[in-house]
Design an enzyme around this catalytic site. Structure first.
Site, PDB file in Angstrom:
ATOM      1  N   GLU A  91     -17.532  21.148  -5.375  1.00  0.00           N
ATOM      2  CA  GLU A  91     -16.769  19.989  -5.046  1.00  0.00           C
ATOM      3  C   GLU A  91     -17.606  18.730  -4.666  1.00  0.00           C
ATOM      4  OE1 GLU A  91     -15.193  20.792  -0.702  1.00  0.00           O
ATOM      5  OE2 GLU A  91     -14.649  22.422  -2.106  1.00  0.00           O
ATOM      6  N   CYS A 104     -20.736  12.272  -2.077  1.00  0.00           N
ATOM      7  CA  CYS A 104     -21.439  13.336  -1.229  1.00  0.00           C
ATOM      8  C   CYS A 104     -21.296  14.560  -2.471  1.00  0.00           C
ATOM      9  CB  CYS A 104     -20.399  13.775  -0.212  1.00  0.00           C
ATOM     10  SG  CYS A 104     -21.186  15.035   0.834  1.00  0.00           S
ATOM     11  N   CYS A 111     -22.567  28.840   0.668  1.00  0.00           N
ATOM     12  CA  CYS A 111     -23.746  28.472   1.537  1.00  0.00           C
ATOM     13  C   CYS A 111     -23.902  29.799   2.570  1.00  0.00           C
ATOM     14  CB  CYS A 111     -23.387  27.266   2.599  1.00  0.00           C
ATOM     15  SG  CYS A 111     -24.823  26.869   3.536  1.00  0.00           S
ATOM     16  N   CYS A 115     -22.680  28.440   9.433  1.00  0.00           N
ATOM     17  CA  CYS A 115     -22.330  27.445  10.514  1.00  0.00           C
ATOM     18  C   CYS A 115     -20.515  27.603  10.638  1.00  0.00           C
ATOM     19  CB  CYS A 115     -22.460  26.177  10.176  1.00  0.00           C
ATOM     20  SG  CYS A 115     -24.219  25.813  10.070  1.00  0.00           S
ATOM     21  N   CYS A 118     -17.859  24.833   9.210  1.00  0.00           N
ATOM     22  CA  CYS A 118     -18.058  24.761   8.016  1.00  0.00           C
ATOM     23  C   CYS A 118     -17.092  25.582   7.012  1.00  0.00           C
ATOM     24  CB  CYS A 118     -19.451  24.505   7.443  1.00  0.00           C
ATOM     25  SG  CYS A 118     -19.592  23.707   5.857  1.00  0.00           S
ATOM     26  N   CYS A 332     -16.596  19.551   3.747  1.00  0.00           N
ATOM     27  CA  CYS A 332     -17.107  20.649   2.931  1.00  0.00           C
ATOM     28  C   CYS A 332     -16.369  21.898   2.678  1.00  0.00           C
ATOM     29  CB  CYS A 332     -18.627  20.979   3.418  1.00  0.00           C
ATOM     30  SG  CYS A 332     -19.569  19.409   3.567  1.00  0.00           S
TER      31      CYS A 332
END
Length: 349
Positions: A91, A104, A111, A115, A118, A332
């Site tokens: 995205e 962005c 990932c 975190c 997120c 995100c």
């Protein structure tokens, strides 16, 4: 075969030379791709047929397919779901401002940083994006909004410094005159704090903005929010930031997502002030995006304002990030995850 968007102009010139063709053809090809949005070699009318055949046999142009696009009803924010040729979904978010259009971009599919606040990390990391795949997000977004992108933020899904080599190649190409020609000072790279890579980036002495996802003023709290904090302490991150500032003479931005009853109290503000006092920096306070898989809740407006005022009164330049695209899950990883979940649900029907 190679994705031609992974090639710099010099690299494509060398390919032309190696294939007994004139080097100036490389610039012509890139003019078609970057200036005219022509992404099919057969449509490049001033390129001889024999060269087009060679290009078709050696290269493809990796422009992602638009799976879906969401337009915010609250502001000029667009969220794109892009699909690459291998079927993976990423995205990108485009935010329209009076001063220009910002994008962005994602640097990885998923990932692995973990975190807790997120959504992009929930499914782990699938793979890195190549420099050309990152660049293609900019090209396709420009086509979709029918306007130029003037600012780039590497703050989408993925950790840019975990994909260091591809990201550095992307930065080299995207700011080149033959390409998108975005100035270095209009590019921001956000990292959760991979200390050795921050120092490597500093040694490149680029004029981009470095943003550090800090989110906590002490190690105990940060470890609870960000697993990377087990590997690199706040002191190590701050030492790397000081090295970056001293080397590049550039201000560092510290991102701080405010979570209700976690890191938004007066004591946290005082600790953050002590940590950053006297540093060439800017703090960007972010009302945390609520993700259903965790219990983090957005701080109250009063707490956000109190936190902000304490930093301002201490002489630390601070802003509160304007919430863009909140009605289209612009944070995100949120839309990608929702899309993949819906596909999985359909398979089970």
């Amino acid at each position: 075969m190679y994705n031609i968007l992974d090639f710099s102009l010099d690299k494509l010139k060398q390919w032309m030379k190696d294939n007994k063709e004139s080097e100036f053809r490389a610039k012509q090809i890139f003019d078609w791709i970057y200036k005219k949005n022509i992404w099919n070699f057969e449509d490049m009318s001033n390129i001889p047929k024999n060269i087009r055949e060679k290009l078709n046999n050696s290269f493809y142009i990796e422009i992602p397919q638009v799976v879906d696009v969401y337009k915010s009803n609250l502001d000029d924010t667009f969220k794109f779901l892009f699909k690459y040729r291998d079927g993976n979904i990423i995205e990108s978010v485009v935010m329209k401002y009076k001063h220009g259009n910002s994008i962005c971009v994602s640097t990885q599919i998923g990932c692995r940083m973990g975190c807790k606040f997120c959504a992009s990390t929930l499914g782990g990391m699938i793979r890195n994006l190549t420099s050309g795949e990152i660049l293609a997000q900019v090209l396709k977004a420009q086509q979709e909004i029918e306007d130029r992108i003037s600012n780039i933020v590497l703050m989408g899904s993925g950790e840019p410094l975990d994909n260091y080599d591809n990201v550095m190649e992307f930065l080299d190409i995207v700011r080149a005159e033959y390409s998108v020609n975005v100035g270095q000072r209009h590019i921001t790279l956000s990292t959760c704090g991979i200390v050795p890579r921050i120092k490597e980036l500093a040694d490149k002495n680029l004029q981009i903005t470095l943003a550090i996802s800090l989110h906590a003023p002490n190690d105990d709290l940060r470890r609870n929010m960000m697993p990377i904090a087990y590997k690199y302490s706040i002191n190590e991150v701050m030492d790397a930031c000081r090295y970056y500032i001293n080397t590049t003479k550039r201000r560092v931005t510290f991102e701080y997502a405010l979570v209700r009853n976690v890191n938004d109290n007066n004591e946290c503000a005082k600790q953050l002030i002590d940590l950053l006092k006297g540093l060439l920096c800017h703090v960007n306070l972010i009302p945390v995006n609520e993700v259903k898989e965790n219990n983090f809740k957005k701080s109250s407006s009063d707490n956000i304002k109190k936190f902000y005022n304490m930093l301002i009164e201490a002489g630390i330049e601070t802003t509160i990030r304007r919430e863009m695209g909140s009605d289209i899950s612009a944070a995100c990883g949120q839309l990608r995850r929702s899309y993949l979940e819906s596909k999985n649900d359909l398979k089970g029907v």
